[in-house]
Design a protein around this motif. Structure first.
Motif, PDB file in Angstrom:
ATOM      1  N   ARG A 123      -1.950 -11.338   7.243  1.00 40.82           N
ATOM      2  CA  ARG A 123      -2.500 -11.250   8.590  1.00 40.82           C
ATOM      3  C   ARG A 123      -1.854 -10.059   9.277  1.00 40.82           C
ATOM      4  NH1 ARG A 123      -1.812 -13.404  14.020  1.00 40.82           N
ATOM      5  NH2 ARG A 123      -3.890 -13.513  14.973  1.00 40.82           N
ATOM      6  N   ALA A 124      -2.667  -9.088   9.655  1.00 41.95           N
ATOM      7  CA  ALA A 124      -2.119  -7.864  10.231  1.00 41.95           C
ATOM      8  C   ALA A 124      -3.159  -7.150  11.067  1.00 41.95           C
ATOM      9  CB  ALA A 124      -1.622  -6.935   9.122  1.00 41.95           C
ATOM     10  N   ASP A 125      -2.685  -6.512  12.112  1.00 43.29           N
ATOM     11  CA  ASP A 125      -3.492  -5.600  12.915  1.00 43.29           C
ATOM     12  C   ASP A 125      -3.585  -4.283  12.143  1.00 43.29           C
ATOM     13  OD1 ASP A 125      -4.244  -3.575  14.845  1.00 43.29           O
ATOM     14  OD2 ASP A 125      -3.606  -4.928  16.442  1.00 43.29           O
ATOM     15  N   ALA A 126      -4.795  -3.755  12.001  1.00 37.50           N
ATOM     16  CA  ALA A 126      -4.984  -2.519  11.232  1.00 37.50           C
ATOM     17  C   ALA A 126      -4.270  -1.334  11.855  1.00 37.50           C
ATOM     18  CB  ALA A 126      -6.471  -2.216  11.094  1.00 37.50           C
ATOM     19  N   ARG A 127      -3.809  -1.474  13.098  1.00 39.65           N
ATOM     20  CA  ARG A 127      -3.076  -0.391  13.766  1.00 39.65           C
ATOM     21  C   ARG A 127      -1.573  -0.472  13.518  1.00 39.65           C
ATOM     22  NH1 ARG A 127      -5.295  -1.822  19.633  1.00 39.65           N
ATOM     23  NH2 ARG A 127      -5.000  -3.882  18.704  1.00 39.65           N
ATOM     24  N   ARG A 128      -1.125  -1.613  12.991  1.00 44.50           N
ATOM     25  CA  ARG A 128       0.319  -1.819  12.790  1.00 44.50           C
ATOM     26  C   ARG A 128       0.508  -2.599  11.501  1.00 44.50           C
ATOM     27  NH1 ARG A 128      -0.644  -2.307  18.167  1.00 44.50           N
ATOM     28  NH2 ARG A 128      -1.096  -4.543  18.001  1.00 44.50           N
ATOM     29  N   LEU A 129       0.459  -1.912  10.394  1.00 47.42           N
ATOM     30  CA  LEU A 129       0.551  -2.571   9.095  1.00 47.42           C
ATOM     31  C   LEU A 129       2.013  -2.787   8.698  1.00 47.42           C
ATOM     32  CD1 LEU A 129      -2.198  -0.514   7.234  1.00 47.42           C
ATOM     33  CD2 LEU A 129      -2.400  -2.856   8.113  1.00 47.42           C
ATOM     34  N   PRO A 130       2.315  -3.935   8.115  1.00 44.38           N
ATOM     35  CA  PRO A 130       3.707  -4.236   7.733  1.00 44.38           C
ATOM     36  C   PRO A 130       4.080  -3.581   6.410  1.00 44.38           C
ATOM     37  CG  PRO A 130       2.294  -6.082   7.180  1.00 44.38           C
ATOM     38  CD  PRO A 130       1.408  -5.069   7.868  1.00 44.38           C
ATOM     39  N   LEU A 131       3.959  -2.251   6.372  1.00 45.91           N
ATOM     40  CA  LEU A 131       4.206  -1.498   5.154  1.00 45.91           C
ATOM     41  C   LEU A 131       4.984  -0.225   5.480  1.00 45.91           C
ATOM     42  CD1 LEU A 131       0.640  -1.692   3.583  1.00 45.91           C
ATOM     43  CD2 LEU A 131       2.691  -2.797   2.656  1.00 45.91           C
ATOM     44  N   PRO A 132       5.813   0.231   4.550  1.00 42.23           N
ATOM     45  CA  PRO A 132       6.503   1.505   4.772  1.00 42.23           C
ATOM     46  C   PRO A 132       5.557   2.685   4.561  1.00 42.23           C
ATOM     47  CG  PRO A 132       7.056   0.629   2.628  1.00 42.23           C
ATOM     48  CD  PRO A 132       6.235  -0.432   3.311  1.00 42.23           C
ATOM     49  N   ALA A 133       5.947   3.832   5.036  1.00 46.94           N
ATOM     50  CA  ALA A 133       5.152   5.047   4.854  1.00 46.94           C
ATOM     51  C   ALA A 133       5.012   5.356   3.363  1.00 46.94           C
ATOM     52  CB  ALA A 133       5.817   6.215   5.570  1.00 46.94           C
ATOM     53  N   GLY A 134       3.818   5.815   2.988  1.00 44.24           N
ATOM     54  CA  GLY A 134       3.572   6.232   1.620  1.00 44.24           C
ATOM     55  C   GLY A 134       3.541   5.116   0.603  1.00 44.24           C
ATOM     56  N   ALA A 135       3.243   3.885   1.045  1.00 45.62           N
ATOM     57  CA  ALA A 135       3.332   2.731   0.149  1.00 45.62           C
ATOM     58  C   ALA A 135       2.109   2.524  -0.732  1.00 45.62           C
ATOM     59  CB  ALA A 135       3.570   1.458   0.965  1.00 45.62           C
ATOM     60  N   LEU A 136       0.960   3.122  -0.371  1.00 44.10           N
ATOM     61  CA  LEU A 136      -0.296   2.783  -1.044  1.00 44.10           C
ATOM     62  C   LEU A 136      -0.986   4.002  -1.650  1.00 44.10           C
ATOM     63  CD1 LEU A 136      -1.759   0.444   1.717  1.00 44.10           C
ATOM     64  CD2 LEU A 136      -0.836  -0.303  -0.494  1.00 44.10           C
ATOM     65  N   ASP A 137      -1.783   3.719  -2.674  1.00 46.99           N
ATOM     66  CA  ASP A 137      -2.622   4.753  -3.270  1.00 46.99           C
ATOM     67  C   ASP A 137      -3.973   4.872  -2.568  1.00 46.99           C
ATOM     68  OD1 ASP A 137      -0.766   5.323  -5.334  1.00 46.99           O
ATOM     69  OD2 ASP A 137      -1.488   3.607  -6.477  1.00 46.99           O
ATOM     70  N   ALA A 138      -4.444   3.776  -1.975  1.00 49.42           N
ATOM     71  CA  ALA A 138      -5.771   3.796  -1.345  1.00 49.42           C
ATOM     72  C   ALA A 138      -5.839   2.760  -0.231  1.00 49.42           C
ATOM     73  CB  ALA A 138      -6.861   3.512  -2.384  1.00 49.42           C
ATOM     74  N   VAL A 139      -6.635   3.080   0.780  1.00 52.98           N
ATOM     75  CA  VAL A 139      -6.945   2.168   1.878  1.00 52.98           C
ATOM     76  C   VAL A 139      -8.454   2.191   2.055  1.00 52.98           C
ATOM     77  CG1 VAL A 139      -6.757   1.734   4.352  1.00 52.98           C
ATOM     78  CG2 VAL A 139      -4.738   2.477   3.059  1.00 52.98           C
ATOM     79  N   SER A 140      -9.072   1.021   2.153  1.00 55.80           N
ATOM     80  CA  SER A 140     -10.502   0.962   2.432  1.00 55.80           C
ATOM     81  C   SER A 140     -10.724   0.278   3.776  1.00 55.80           C
ATOM     82  CB  SER A 140     -11.254   0.217   1.323  1.00 55.80           C
ATOM     83  OG  SER A 140     -10.760  -1.096   1.147  1.00 55.80           O
ATOM     84  N   ALA A 141     -11.757   0.729   4.478  1.00 56.01           N
ATOM     85  CA  ALA A 141     -12.137   0.145   5.768  1.00 56.01           C
ATOM     86  C   ALA A 141     -13.662   0.116   5.814  1.00 56.01           C
ATOM     87  CB  ALA A 141     -11.569   0.967   6.923  1.00 56.01           C
ATOM     88  N   VAL A 142     -14.224  -0.933   5.248  1.00 57.03           N
ATOM     89  CA  VAL A 142     -15.680  -1.058   5.146  1.00 57.03           C
ATOM     90  C   VAL A 142     -16.199  -1.849   6.338  1.00 57.03           C
ATOM     91  CG1 VAL A 142     -17.581  -1.900   3.716  1.00 57.03           C
ATOM     92  CG2 VAL A 142     -15.535  -0.956   2.628  1.00 57.03           C
ATOM     93  N   TRP A 143     -17.123  -1.260   7.093  1.00 59.00           N
ATOM     94  CA  TRP A 143     -17.719  -1.907   8.276  1.00 59.00           C
ATOM     95  C   TRP A 143     -16.649  -2.331   9.282  1.00 59.00           C
ATOM     96  CZ3 TRP A 143     -19.888  -4.957   3.798  1.00 59.00           C
ATOM     97  CH2 TRP A 143     -20.997  -4.309   3.247  1.00 59.00           C
ATOM     98  N   LEU A 144     -15.740  -1.424   9.590  1.00 55.35           N
ATOM     99  CA  LEU A 144     -14.686  -1.708  10.565  1.00 55.35           C
ATOM    100  C   LEU A 144     -14.734  -0.779  11.766  1.00 55.35           C
ATOM    101  CD1 LEU A 144     -12.070  -2.967  11.636  1.00 55.35           C
ATOM    102  CD2 LEU A 144     -10.791  -1.465  10.076  1.00 55.35           C
ATOM    103  N   LEU A 145     -14.754   0.527  11.539  1.00 61.13           N
ATOM    104  CA  LEU A 145     -14.536   1.473  12.633  1.00 61.13           C
ATOM    105  C   LEU A 145     -15.600   1.402  13.718  1.00 61.13           C
ATOM    106  CD1 LEU A 145     -13.233   4.660  10.777  1.00 61.13           C
ATOM    107  CD2 LEU A 145     -11.943   2.712  11.694  1.00 61.13           C
ATOM    108  N   HIS A 146     -16.823   0.998  13.378  1.00 64.60           N
ATOM    109  CA  HIS A 146     -17.870   0.916  14.400  1.00 64.60           C
ATOM    110  C   HIS A 146     -17.621  -0.222  15.384  1.00 64.60           C
ATOM    111  CE1 HIS A 146     -19.117  -2.210  11.617  1.00 64.60           C
ATOM    112  NE2 HIS A 146     -19.986  -2.660  12.517  1.00 64.60           N
TER     113      HIS A 146
END
Length: 244
Positions: free
Chosen positions: A83-106
């Motif tokens: 459970r996380a707000d997409a603006r404040r992810l509980p992850l360190p910088a550079g932790a992931l290879d990919a992020v997807s945001a399908v049907w979110l930004l609109h």
């Protein structure tokens, strides 16, 4: 904006179900670079799309802010939801290879914050995959489109491709070729579009005034075949690569 705590119980069947989810997941997979090992699906909802982003060597996680959505997603993605707000992810910088945001930004007024946070958690060379121009993808060439287009053209959406590309560039993400996929089961009806209009879904198009919205509602109500779905939308999935 919808109450996603209440929507969870019937969300999948009202959003095109498995065919639409499979098309979205396939589009994400087409854009992942070789060697991608970790992906976080933002606003994963019930996890219907997320669980279909599958290939050997890839671990996929889902994040959502709604408890009810995550309860469903956790069954599909055991041990891989947060459970996380997409603006404040509980992850360190550079932790992931990919992020997807399908049907979110609109859906949200804080597009830049989401893009910035995705850029923060991506490693150099990692990719952000996000749908853009969602509203403009609907009803193309239909009688509904003919009515909506003049209003839509005056107000680029929160997920407008030009806007998202500019925000991405400002946060160290360069554009790369994207792809398209079909929104199965999402052909709009005049009656359904009018209902969305009354609920304020297109409010940003009218700058707080009701006159044009009322006229558009009347025009939608006058269209024939009020409950016949128009053509299914073709969604655009954009790709951005984190600079080294």
């Amino acid at each position: 904006m919808l109450d996603y705590e209440a929507e969870a119980a019937h969300y999948d069947e009202t959003r095109g179900g498995v065919p639409r989810a499979a098309a979205a997941a396939g589009a994400v997979l087409r854009l992942l670079p070789p060697g991608t090992r970790t992906l976080l699906d933002l606003a994963c909802g019930t996890g219907l799309v997320t669980e279909r982003i599958v290939r050997p060597g890839l671990t996929v996680y889902g994040a959502d802010a709604a408890h009810a959505m995550l309860r469903v997603a956790s069954v599909r993605l055991p041990g891989r939801t947060v459970r996380a707000d997409a603006r404040r992810l509980p992850l360190p910088a550079g932790a992931l290879d990919a992020v997807s945001a399908v049907w979110l930004l609109h859906l949200v007024p804080f597009t830049e914050e989401i893009v910035a946070e995705a850029a923060r958690v991506l490693r150099p060379g990692g990719v952000l995959l996000t749908t853009v121009d969602k509203d403009a993808s609907h009803d193309v060439g239909s009688d509904i489109d003919a009515l909506l287009r003049p209003h839509r053209s005056h107000a680029e959406g929160r997920d407008g491709a030009r806007r998202v590309t500019a925000l991405a560039a400002a946060h160290g993400l360069d554009p790369a070729p994207g792809t398209r996929f079909t929104g199965h089961g999402q052909g709009a009806t005049p009656r359904g579009t009018a209902t969305r209009l009354r609920r304020g879904y297109y409010a940003s198009w009218f700058h707080g005034t009701d006159t044009d919205a009322a006229a558009l509602g009347a025009a939608l109500a006058a269209l024939p075949d009020q409950d016949r779905p128009r053509p299914e939308p073709g969604y655009r999935l954009a790709r951005f690569v984190r600079r080294g």
